[in-house]
Scaffold this motif. Structure first.
Motif, PDB file in Angstrom:
ATOM      1  N   GLU A   1      52.316  47.345  49.132  1.00  0.00           N
ATOM      2  CA  GLU A   1      51.467  46.157  49.078  1.00  0.00           C
ATOM      3  C   GLU A   1      50.467  46.247  47.939  1.00  0.00           C
ATOM      4  O   GLU A   1      50.229  45.262  47.223  1.00  0.00           O
ATOM      5  CB  GLU A   1      50.735  45.967  50.411  1.00  0.00           C
ATOM      6  N   SER A   2      49.886  47.425  47.749  1.00  0.00           N
ATOM      7  CA  SER A   2      48.904  47.559  46.663  1.00  0.00           C
ATOM      8  C   SER A   2      49.561  47.428  45.294  1.00  0.00           C
ATOM      9  O   SER A   2      49.007  46.795  44.391  1.00  0.00           O
ATOM     10  CB  SER A   2      48.155  48.883  46.782  1.00  0.00           C
ATOM     11  N   THR A   3      50.763  47.988  45.128  1.00  0.00           N
ATOM     12  CA  THR A   3      51.445  47.846  43.835  1.00  0.00           C
ATOM     13  C   THR A   3      51.871  46.396  43.600  1.00  0.00           C
ATOM     14  O   THR A   3      51.817  45.906  42.460  1.00  0.00           O
ATOM     15  CB  THR A   3      52.675  48.771  43.756  1.00  0.00           C
ATOM     16  N   GLU A   4      52.299  45.707  44.654  1.00  0.00           N
ATOM     17  CA  GLU A   4      52.655  44.299  44.509  1.00  0.00           C
ATOM     18  C   GLU A   4      51.440  43.463  44.124  1.00  0.00           C
ATOM     19  O   GLU A   4      51.542  42.544  43.302  1.00  0.00           O
ATOM     20  CB  GLU A   4      53.279  43.769  45.803  1.00  0.00           C
ATOM     21  N   MET A   5      50.303  43.759  44.700  1.00  0.00           N
ATOM     22  CA  MET A   5      49.067  43.042  44.348  1.00  0.00           C
ATOM     23  C   MET A   5      48.704  43.288  42.884  1.00  0.00           C
ATOM     24  O   MET A   5      48.319  42.357  42.169  1.00  0.00           O
ATOM     25  CB  MET A   5      47.916  43.492  45.258  1.00  0.00           C
ATOM     26  N   ILE A   6      48.860  44.519  42.450  1.00  0.00           N
ATOM     27  CA  ILE A   6      48.546  44.845  41.056  1.00  0.00           C
ATOM     28  C   ILE A   6      49.492  44.113  40.121  1.00  0.00           C
ATOM     29  O   ILE A   6      49.077  43.546  39.091  1.00  0.00           O
ATOM     30  CB  ILE A   6      48.605  46.372  40.833  1.00  0.00           C
ATOM     31  N   GLU A   7      50.794  44.099  40.444  1.00  0.00           N
ATOM     32  CA  GLU A   7      51.770  43.388  39.616  1.00  0.00           C
ATOM     33  C   GLU A   7      51.482  41.892  39.599  1.00  0.00           C
ATOM     34  O   GLU A   7      51.569  41.246  38.551  1.00  0.00           O
ATOM     35  CB  GLU A   7      53.187  43.634  40.145  1.00  0.00           C
ATOM     36  N   LYS A   8      51.138  41.336  40.722  1.00  0.00           N
ATOM     37  CA  LYS A   8      50.845  39.902  40.807  1.00  0.00           C
ATOM     38  C   LYS A   8      49.619  39.559  39.962  1.00  0.00           C
ATOM     39  O   LYS A   8      49.612  38.554  39.237  1.00  0.00           O
ATOM     40  CB  LYS A   8      50.611  39.517  42.268  1.00  0.00           C
TER      41      LYS A   8
END
Length: 161
Positions: free
Chosen positions: A142-149
């Motif tokens: 979830e944290s990596t997806e937030m960073i990518e987004k």
């Protein structure tokens, strides 16, 4: 009381006190602590002790729950306890137990504790560790997806569109 008798009582009380006191002192200074005993064990036995420490704790916890439940009842302990006596088992149960011990390579003395089954306990421990790892991985994802987004949403100065 006769003075000779009083002297005899004093001597016997003093000698009994010395014997008991020396016994207490010898016990205190010659008995090793649990840590000293564990330190003296061979590495294999020490590893086995550490591995099974949680199992023994769980067994103690289960036993205390059984004791609390039994003490709350007015019936005799042999009627209220959830543990079944090995002498009260039926012949069919004893036969099944002997067959399972032969199948698993245990002798007749290899009966596991009825409080906590070791394999079930280890399976539960492994499942809880696996769930913890999965939750940790989900949070990381979830944290990596937030960073990518966030990085996709921010426009650079060299891009016009």
């Amino acid at each position: 009381m006769d003075p000779k008798m009083a002297l005899l009582w004093k001597r016997s009380l003093i000698s009994c006190g010395l014997i008991i006191g020396s016994g207490v002192l010898l016990f205190k200074y010659t008995t090793p602590t649990e840590e000293q005993l564990i330190a003296r064990l061979s590495p294999e036995l020490r590893a086995d002790y550490e591995k099974n420490k949680e199992l023994r704790r769980q067994e103690q916890k289960e036993l205390m729950e059984i004791v609390k439940k039994t003490s709350a009842s007015n019936d005799p302990i042999w009627k209220t306890g959830s543990l079944q006596s090995p002498w009260e088992r039926t012949d069919l149960q004893n036969q099944k137990l002997d067959e399972s011990n032969v199948l698993f390579g245990k002798g007749s003395s290899g009966i596991e504790s009825p409080l906590v089954k070791k394999d079930r306990f280890e399976r539960d421990q492994a499942e809880s560790r696996q769930h913890e790892m999965l939750e940790k991985m989900k949070k990381e994802l979830e944290s990596t997806e937030m960073i990518e987004k966030n990085s996709k949403n921010s426009k650079s100065w060299w891009k016009l569109w």
